[in-house]
Write an enzyme that holds these catalytic residues in place. Structure first.
Site, PDB file in Angstrom:
ATOM      1  N   VAL A 105      17.946 101.066 -57.990  1.00  0.00           N
ATOM      2  CA  VAL A 105      17.147  99.976 -57.443  1.00  0.00           C
ATOM      3  C   VAL A 105      15.905  99.836 -58.299  1.00  0.00           C
ATOM      4  O   VAL A 105      15.356 100.822 -58.781  1.00  0.00           O
ATOM      5  CB  VAL A 105      16.774 100.183 -55.951  1.00  0.00           C
ATOM      6  CG1 VAL A 105      18.018 100.155 -55.075  1.00  0.00           C
ATOM      7  CG2 VAL A 105      16.004 101.466 -55.733  1.00  0.00           C
ATOM      8  N   SER A 106      15.485  98.604 -58.483  1.00  0.00           N
ATOM      9  CA  SER A 106      14.323  98.376 -59.335  1.00  0.00           C
ATOM     10  C   SER A 106      13.104  97.913 -58.547  1.00  0.00           C
ATOM     11  O   SER A 106      11.993  97.991 -59.046  1.00  0.00           O
ATOM     12  CB  SER A 106      14.647  97.374 -60.436  1.00  0.00           C
ATOM     13  OG  SER A 106      15.146  96.179 -59.888  1.00  0.00           O
ATOM     14  N   THR A 107      13.309  97.442 -57.333  1.00  0.00           N
ATOM     15  CA  THR A 107      12.182  96.935 -56.549  1.00  0.00           C
ATOM     16  C   THR A 107      12.146  97.586 -55.177  1.00  0.00           C
ATOM     17  O   THR A 107      13.139  98.139 -54.700  1.00  0.00           O
ATOM     18  CB  THR A 107      12.282  95.403 -56.358  1.00  0.00           C
ATOM     19  OG1 THR A 107      13.448  95.109 -55.585  1.00  0.00           O
ATOM     20  CG2 THR A 107      12.342  94.672 -57.692  1.00  0.00           C
ATOM     21  N   GLN A 157      14.734  96.641 -52.468  1.00  0.00           N
ATOM     22  CA  GLN A 157      16.117  97.079 -52.614  1.00  0.00           C
ATOM     23  C   GLN A 157      16.259  98.462 -52.003  1.00  0.00           C
ATOM     24  O   GLN A 157      15.277  99.173 -51.811  1.00  0.00           O
ATOM     25  CB  GLN A 157      16.532  97.092 -54.086  1.00  0.00           C
ATOM     26  CG  GLN A 157      16.580  95.715 -54.705  1.00  0.00           C
ATOM     27  CD  GLN A 157      16.899  95.781 -56.187  1.00  0.00           C
ATOM     28  OE1 GLN A 157      16.468  96.678 -56.895  1.00  0.00           O
ATOM     29  NE2 GLN A 157      17.663  94.801 -56.657  1.00  0.00           N
TER      30      GLN A 157
END
Length: 142
Positions: free
Chosen positions: A9-11, A14
């Site tokens: 997940v990048s954010t 998420q």
């Protein structure tokens, strides 16, 4: 022979748990979950991510790598295609949840290899494609 989920997940909006739930609902029984949180798939290749490196070191011939979709491996065409091909050369089976694809490198038939490689390329270019913004301001419209 292990079944390993790689999640990324990048954010903050998420969720790794969501990816794991989708994988388990698809019928996978996982031996391990390896996850990178807060890591961009655009700017950081899998091999340079802390858990991506761990994943690469851990996978062995006969293992199954499960990803929700290939964009979890990365959002760069070259990185995604290189990663999938490298894992296949190692004898790792790669399975995606969203579209139920399996890449195992087992076929020796040139036509089947070409179809497989075309599918990998299509999925990788889709992973690299910009995601549509959920909210657009009037000035952002073309």
């Amino acid at each position: 022979m292990a079944t390993i989920l790689y999640a990324r997940v990048s954010t903050a909006d998420q969720n790794i748990a969501h990816q794991r739930t989708q994988v388990e609902q698809a019928g996978f029984v996982l031996d391990e979950v390896i996850a990178d949180e807060g890591v961009s798939g655009v700017t950081l290749p899998l091999a340079e991510r802390p858990q991506g490196k761990r994943l690469s070191d851990k996978l062995r011939a006969g293992d199954t790598l499960v990803v929700r979709w290939v964009d979890r491996l990365g959002r760069n065409y070259q990185d995604v295609t290189d990663t999938i091909r490298q894992f296949m050369r190692q004898g790792v089976v790669i399975r995606t949840v969203i579209n139920g694809m399996t890449f195992d490198g087992a076929t020796k038939d040139p036509l089947q290899q070409a179809v497989r490689d075309a599918l990998i390329a299509f999925m990788a270019v889709t992973a690299q494609s910009p995601r549509p913004k959920s909210r657009r301001t009037p000035s952002a419209r073309a």
